[in-house]
Each structure stands twice: as C-alpha cells, then as structure tokens.
Motif scaffolding. Structure first.
Motif, short mmCIF file in Angstrom:
data_model
loop_
_atom_site.label_atom_id
_atom_site.label_comp_id
_atom_site.label_asym_id
_atom_site.label_seq_id
_atom_site.Cartn_x
_atom_site.Cartn_y
_atom_site.Cartn_z
N VAL A 221 38.36 44.35 32.35
CA VAL A 221 37.54 42.80 31.95
C VAL A 221 38.41 42.15 31.27
O VAL A 221 39.14 42.35 30.35
CB VAL A 221 36.51 43.36 31.13
N GLN A 222 38.24 40.64 31.51
CA GLN A 222 39.17 39.57 31.04
C GLN A 222 38.09 38.50 30.64
O GLN A 222 37.15 38.15 31.40
CB GLN A 222 40.36 39.28 31.95
N GLU A 223 38.62 37.62 29.68
CA GLU A 223 38.01 36.38 29.40
C GLU A 223 38.31 35.22 30.60
O GLU A 223 39.44 35.34 30.66
CB GLU A 223 38.15 35.71 28.06
N ILE A 224 37.47 34.83 31.36
CA ILE A 224 37.68 33.87 32.44
C ILE A 224 36.96 32.58 31.94
O ILE A 224 36.05 32.35 31.66
CB ILE A 224 36.96 34.26 33.77
N ASP A 225 37.81 31.47 32.46
CA ASP A 225 37.61 30.17 32.13
C ASP A 225 36.49 29.68 33.17
O ASP A 225 36.92 29.60 34.22
CB ASP A 225 38.57 29.19 31.91
N ASP A 226 35.21 29.60 32.87
CA ASP A 226 34.23 29.16 33.91
C ASP A 226 33.80 27.63 33.50
O ASP A 226 33.03 27.57 32.74
CB ASP A 226 33.10 30.05 33.90
N LYS B 86 34.20 30.19 28.21
CA LYS B 86 35.08 31.55 28.35
C LYS B 86 34.12 32.77 28.60
O LYS B 86 33.27 32.91 27.73
CB LYS B 86 36.11 32.08 27.12
N VAL B 87 34.11 33.36 29.84
CA VAL B 87 33.25 34.38 30.05
C VAL B 87 33.77 35.64 30.55
O VAL B 87 34.83 35.44 31.18
CB VAL B 87 32.30 34.00 31.28
N LYS B 88 33.32 36.82 29.85
CA LYS B 88 34.02 38.17 30.10
C LYS B 88 33.52 38.53 31.54
O LYS B 88 32.26 38.72 31.77
CB LYS B 88 33.91 39.17 28.91
N LYS B 89 34.37 38.75 32.34
CA LYS B 89 33.79 39.34 33.74
C LYS B 89 34.98 40.22 33.92
O LYS B 89 36.11 40.49 33.87
CB LYS B 89 34.09 38.31 34.84
N PRO B 90 34.43 41.40 35.15
CA PRO B 90 35.69 42.12 35.69
C PRO B 90 36.56 41.24 36.59
O PRO B 90 36.00 40.80 37.72
CB PRO B 90 34.89 43.25 36.52
N ILE B 91 37.86 41.27 36.43
CA ILE B 91 38.74 40.11 37.10
C ILE B 91 38.83 40.50 38.63
O ILE B 91 38.72 39.51 39.44
CB ILE B 91 39.93 40.07 36.18
N LEU B 92 39.02 41.87 39.12
CA LEU B 92 39.11 42.25 40.25
C LEU B 92 37.94 41.95 41.14
O LEU B 92 38.09 41.40 42.05
CB LEU B 92 39.40 43.76 40.32
N ARG B 93 36.85 42.39 40.69
CA ARG B 93 35.59 42.29 41.25
C ARG B 93 35.04 41.03 41.36
O ARG B 93 34.62 40.43 42.55
CB ARG B 93 34.51 43.38 40.64
N ASP B 94 35.14 40.36 40.17
CA ASP B 94 34.31 38.86 40.36
C ASP B 94 35.27 37.88 40.64
O ASP B 94 34.81 36.81 41.08
CB ASP B 94 33.66 38.69 39.00
N ILE B 95 36.59 37.85 40.57
CA ILE B 95 37.54 36.80 40.56
C ILE B 95 38.46 37.13 41.66
O ILE B 95 38.29 36.40 42.64
CB ILE B 95 38.27 36.63 39.41
N VAL B 96 39.11 38.07 41.60
CA VAL B 96 40.38 38.30 42.85
C VAL B 96 39.61 38.49 44.16
O VAL B 96 40.24 37.87 45.03
CB VAL B 96 41.19 39.49 42.43
N TRP B 97 38.77 39.40 44.04
CA TRP B 97 38.10 39.60 45.45
C TRP B 97 37.33 38.58 46.06
O TRP B 97 37.48 38.14 47.15
CB TRP B 97 37.09 40.90 45.36
N HIS B 98 36.87 37.58 45.08
CA HIS B 98 36.13 36.31 45.58
C HIS B 98 37.04 35.42 46.22
O HIS B 98 36.81 34.95 47.40
CB HIS B 98 35.59 35.91 44.47
N HIS B 99 38.18 35.35 45.47
CA HIS B 99 39.50 34.45 46.13
C HIS B 99 39.84 35.15 47.55
O HIS B 99 39.93 34.14 48.62
CB HIS B 99 40.57 34.43 45.09
N PHE C 181 44.30 33.69 43.45
CA PHE C 181 44.83 35.01 43.53
C PHE C 181 45.11 35.42 45.05
O PHE C 181 45.86 36.33 45.14
CB PHE C 181 43.45 35.95 43.08
N SER C 182 44.60 34.99 46.07
CA SER C 182 45.01 35.07 47.33
C SER C 182 46.47 34.93 47.50
O SER C 182 47.34 35.52 48.13
CB SER C 182 44.32 34.26 48.42
N PHE C 183 47.03 33.71 46.86
CA PHE C 183 48.45 33.45 46.92
C PHE C 183 49.38 34.09 46.32
O PHE C 183 50.20 34.46 46.70
CB PHE C 183 48.50 32.09 46.73
N SER C 184 48.63 34.49 44.80
CA SER C 184 49.60 35.37 44.12
C SER C 184 49.64 36.97 44.96
O SER C 184 50.70 37.56 44.68
CB SER C 184 48.98 35.69 42.65
#
Length: 652
Positions: free
Chosen positions: A520-525, A529-542, A572-575
């Motif tokens: 879980v990390q703080e993501i700038d929405d 700043k909102v705490k979210k599971p970065i893989l499930r909510d951000i990386v996979w979404h990308h 994150f697709s590009f990273s």
C-alpha cells in the motif's frame, strides 16, 4: 410653439425613416435580432439559398439533429462557461453545425475571437478552404463582411468577419494551444487529440466573458478523447417511439436485434428488406427519428451538455446498410465507432485483462513471491515524467520466471536520490530508464551507475530486432568524443515489439506477482494523497489501459503499428516494458519451459530434461545461424545453441 412641435415631429419622422432605410439596406444576416435563436437563423439562411457541400441546407428531414441545433446558446449569458459535447458516428453533420455556429457567434457577438481546432495543420487548412468558404460564399451578407478583400478572401488560417476573427488552428503544436486569447472554442475530430492538449487549449478562454466550447467527434476508445468529455455531461440519448405499442427504446441498446429482415411477417414494413423493429412488440419502426432526447446521467459537470448520436438517426443511411456493414465487418472497433458512434475496445488489441493478472498473482503467491524491501540481482524499469516517476523492480526465480517484488510512484521534481536508493537497496543489475524530460539529470544518474543504467535514447521501428544497445559498437564519432561526453549506455526500442513481448510474458504467466493488495502506498489522486494497493489499483489498471494496434496508413499505403493509451497515460505499462528490456540484457528473450509433472515421473528435473529434449534446442532449429548465433524467426535475437527452443521451433 405648435409650429415648433410640427417641425420637431417632422425631424423625428425623417430620422426614423432614415434609420429604417439604413436597416433595410443592411445585410439581413448581420442584423441577427437578440431573440433569434441559432436554429431559426440557420433555417432562415437555408430558405435564403445557403448551401452546404453544394446542396441546399435544411433540417426538415433531421428532427433529431434539430435538437442539437437548439442546444447552441443565443446570448453570452447562457453561453458563459458552458460546453456542448457530441459523441457521434461518421457523416452526420457535426462539422456543418460547428462552422455555422462560429459564423453565428462572429456576427451576433462581435467582436468575438473564435478558435476552430483540428488535430493537425493540414486538416485546418482543408477545413478553411474546402468546407468553410463554400458555405460562406452562399451567404452574401456575411461574405460581404469578410476582411482583407483586397487580398482575395484573406488568410486561410485566419478569417475576419466584421469585427470578429475565426482562427483555424490545430492542437499538435505547442504554440497553437497556448498563445492567442479566445472567446469561443470548437474542437473537431477530437479522437486524434489528447485530453492534455485540449485542457491546455481551453485555458485560452480564461480572460473571456463568453468561454463557450463546442466539440464533436467520432467515438474511439472508452474513457478517452470524446468519450472522456461525453461522460462528464448529462449524456442525452435518443429514445425512438414505437407507433404500434407506444414504447420508446434506445436502438443501440439492443443492436443488432433492432434490425430484422422482413419476410412478410412484420406488418406494414417493406418486404424482403431489413427494417427497424420495436424491442417490446417487434413492430415496424417506420421513423427512427420519432421520439425524444432524454438525459441518461447527471454527469460530473453541470456545465457540460453531452449527446450521443448514432447513424440510426440519419435519414440517408438505411437499416440494410448498417446491418450489412456489421455482418461484413472485419474491424468491429471501426464499426462501433463510425456506425454506432460508441467507443469500443477490441479484445485482440488490448492484450492484458484482470483475469490474466489475477492468474499471474496466484502463480506468484504459490511460488512464494512476496513484496521485498531489499534484494540482490534485480532489474528495474523507470518511466519518467516531470515531477513524477513510475518504478517497477523484478528478480529472477529459480525456475526462470520473472517476479515483481517492488512497485513505487515517486512524486518529486528530483526523483534521482530515491532512484539511487533503489539501485543500492535492491542490488539492481540492469536498469532501463527514460532519458526525458530531464536529460541532463538522467545522464548524471546513468553516470553514477555506469554500465548498469541504460537510457532510452529513441523509440523507433526496428525492422530486424526490437532493441539496440548503444554499447554494442562504438562508432568513429564516439571514438573522437571524450568518454565523459559519450552516450554509450543507451538503448533504442521498437516500442510496439517490446511492449508486445513484455505483455506476452504475462499472457504466458512467466511474469508473476506477489499479493496484489500487499503493498500500500500514498497515491496522488488529482492533488489528494490517498492510500491504495499500488499493484491492484494502479499498476494493473495501467496494464489494462494499453492497446497494441495495427492499422493501415492511408497516406503511405502501408501498415502502421503503435502502442495506444486508452483514456489515461499508463505509465506503469511503460516502466514494465523498460524493466523487461533490462531483463533481456541479462537473459535474452528465450522462453522458459515449465515442467508438467505426472504420476509416471514425479521428479521435476528429470521431467524438465525430458521436455527440453522433446522441445529441442535453438542449435537444432532451422532458424538458428551458427555463425552469427542469431534467430531469424524471433526478431533476429541472439541465442545460444543449448537454449530451449521456442514455439517457433522447427527441427533441421
């Protein structure tokens, strides 16, 4: 006194007659009464002889389109800060509406500065000369106000009508989106524009007392281009009313069932032809424009009125044309976009979905993959933007699979200190990083980790490969350049090939993940700043917002491959792609064959050897060149004789 009154009355009468005479001699279009709506003005012009594309203008057979015309404001107060969005099919007349309302605003609200935007300069010039001017020439009174008559009809990209200026511009140039202040904006063919460029362009309205925007385009991707703006509005859709049962339905909600072949069983309808039918009673819908527009959502912005306009509402396109286009379509996305006016994601163009990702996570958890704070012998990919960097790190499992062990979004204008920490803490062997937008800082970062950090110097189509490493050979120019000024540790990528190969690893489950909710990390929405599971909510979404598209380039008459961003910029697709490039630096692109254990042979090593022998090695493949060690089938990559053969293995 009485005599003076008579003289005064005579003077007043003469003055009144003079004003009347002046009004009678004024061009009628210039005298747009305050209470004259845009629709009434257009209808009057049609009666006076205005032509569009050489044909008389009329809305008589387009009652559904008349509703759109009625949405155009007739005064500055009702226009202030508002936006009209038309998500449409192809060839229904949005460009005509947009050009006419620009003339209307120029005449009624002059002086008024209007920006008419297209994706590129070529289209802007074509629109001004081939579409706009022929209409204006059939409106003599407005044409008579065209400025610069001494030089013909004026500048192609800037037309002057009375005190108003119409600028034919494009969003693909930075200066085009950030210079001249405007009162009214129109965007045509939004599907080729980025949301970022449109938002920049809308800042031109900031100082205006009008601030009105109209935009329209054929639909494209979900949540992108025109669909992005459409969803922000109230989303008007047309409900066609059945003359038999009285029910009203949206035709595209039950397409293709809304079109049926009449073998004589549909009363009143043409026999041996395709016709529209009611969803409720299956009766004939003789007039698809008989019904009403109703909003389907409140949207997120009360100032945006949005409309969806499919070809069902066109009086010139038959039910047969639409259903046959659907039946013969080889490109469903093209059909949904241009016929139904709806965004569409072709599953064949978006290689990654949540089901695949969850399966890779299940495989990773089963293999014991966890989120790591420290590691050794890892690989890192970094996608850099101004003030924002996306990072993915992976390690190689004993069975040869790639395991993601860390993901991070770095919010800083200077991310390099944190990247140094990651290089040290995770023992990064190879890192591939974007060199822009901060080339100098990226070069210093690569210099601190010489031979371990490679900067992407270019994205280009590579015919015989998908990547080229800058240190593979030293040119004569390099030898003449001092070592501290050389860009030796660079990488050129074929973005389409590299992304395709990287996503292919997920499809084959050779990239695995730890617990998707475990980090879980703080993501700038949008500034919060909102705490979210970065893989499930951000990386996979990308990952699921990245498409691989092959399309025909009509100008060059050849196929063009490209990576398409759907709705968002999927950093994150590009990273991930860059991390896979780092992986290839050490391990190449050969596939690892996972053993399938059975009761007859429970030993994984024995089973694996048996499978390798059955599969063959690169040295035994007909595509292998023993002298160059290159594979002619697999992008010309270098392989070893003992490497496990891939799916394209053909024994010599």
């Amino acid at each position: 006194m009485a005599k003076l009154s008579v003289e005064l009355r005579l003077k007043l009468e003469l003055a009144k007659r003079k004003k009347i005479q002046e009004r009678l001699t004024m061009p009628p279009v210039v005298r747009i009464p305050a209470d004259m709506t845009f629709t009434d003005w257009c209808i009057q012009l049609g009666r006076d002889g205005m032509k569009v594309d050489g044909l008389p203008f009329s809305l008589d057979d387009r009652p559904a389109m008349r509703f759109i015309y009625d949405l155009i404001p007739s005064d500055r107060e009702s226009a202030f800060g508002k936006m009209l969005v038309m998500q449409k099919c192809a060839q229904v007349g949005f460009t005509v509406l947009e050009m006419l309302c620009s003339i209307y605003f120029a005449l009624k609200w002059g002086p008024c500065k209007i920006g008419m935007y297209l994706p590129d300069m070529k289209l802007a010039g074509i629109k001004s000369t081939i579409r706009f001017m022929p209409i204006l020439r059939t409106v003599p009174a407005a044409y008579s106000l065209l400025g610069d008559r001494g030089a013909g009809e004026g500048n192609v990209l800037t037309r002057t009508i009375g005190e108003s200026h119409l600028h034919f511009m494009w969003t693909s140039g930075k200066a085009m989106t950030e210079s001249i202040p405007l009162d009214v904006l129109s965007f045509d063919e939004v599907q080729e524009m980025t949301i970022e460029d449109m938002e920049k362009t809308r800042e031109r309205l900031s100082a205006s007392r009008v601030r009105y925007t109209v935009m329209g385009s054929t639909a494209n991707w979900p949540d992108a281009d025109i669909n992005f703006w459409y969803k922000k509005g109230n989303q008007y859709r047309f409900h066609t009313k059945c003359p038999s049962c009285g029910d009203a339905h949206i035709l595209d909600d039950y397409f293709p069932e809304c079109i049926q072949f009449n073998d004589g069983s549909i009363a009143g309808a043409p026999v041996d032809d395709y016709v529209y039918v009611c969803r409720t009673c299956k009766g004939w819908l003789s007039d698809t424009q008989h019904g009403e527009w109703l909003p389907s959502s409140l949207g997120s912005n009360a100032n945006i009125t949005s409309v969806h306009y499919p070809q069902f509402l066109s009086p010139t396109i038959s039910a047969r044309e639409i259903i046959e286009a659907y039946q013969h379509a080889t490109d469903l996305k093209n059909f949904f976009n241009r016929k139904l006016g709806k965004p569409y994601t072709d599953p064949t163009q978006v290689p990654i979905n949540l089901e695949m990702l969850n399966e890779c996570a299940a495989e990773g958890v089963k293999a014991g993959v966890v989120w790591r704070k420290h590691a050794k012998q890892t690989f890192m990919g970094v996608d850099n933007m101004g003030g924002f960097s996306c990072v993915l790190l992976a390690e190689r499992l004993l069975d040869g699979r790639m395991a993601i062990i860390h993901a991070e979004a770095i919010y800083s204008i200077n991310p390099w200190a944190r990247l140094d920490e990651l290089m040290e803490g995770y023992g990064v062997v190879v890192c591939v990083c974007e060199q822009l937008p901060n080339y100098d800082s990226a070069k210093q970062f690569a210099g601190r980790w010489q031979g371990r950090v490679f900067l992407v110097s270019s994205y280009t189509q590579i015919e015989d490969d998908m990547m080229r490493w800058g240190d593979a050979q030293v040119s004569k120019a390099d030898r003449k350049t001092s070592s501290e000024h050389r860009d030796r540790y660079t990488l050129s990528l074929d973005q389409y090939k590299m992304m395709s190969w990287a996503f292919g690893r997920i499809a084959r489950k050779t990239t695995v993940f730890p617990d998707p909710a475990g980090l879980v990390q703080e993501i700038d929405d949008k500034g919060v700043k909102v705490k979210k599971p970065i893989l499930r909510d951000i990386v996979w979404h990308h990952f699921t917002k990245t498409a691989l598209v092959t399309e025909k380039n009509e100008d060059e008459h050849k196929m063009r491959r490209k990576v398409v961003k759907i709705g968002i910029d999927p950093h994150f697709s590009f990273s991930y792609m860059l991390m896979c490039a780092a992986w290839c630096r050490s391990y190449g692109t050969t596939q690892f064959i996972m053993p399938t254990l059975g009761a007859a042979n429970p030993d994984p090593i024995v089973e694996m050897k048996a499978q390798i022998q059955a599969m063959g090695t690169c040295g035994r493949c007909s595509s292998f060149d023993r002298e160059t060690k290159l594979c002619s089938e697999n992008f010309g990559l270098q392989v070893g004789e003992d490497d496990v053969g891939c799916g394209m293995f053909i024994a010599k």
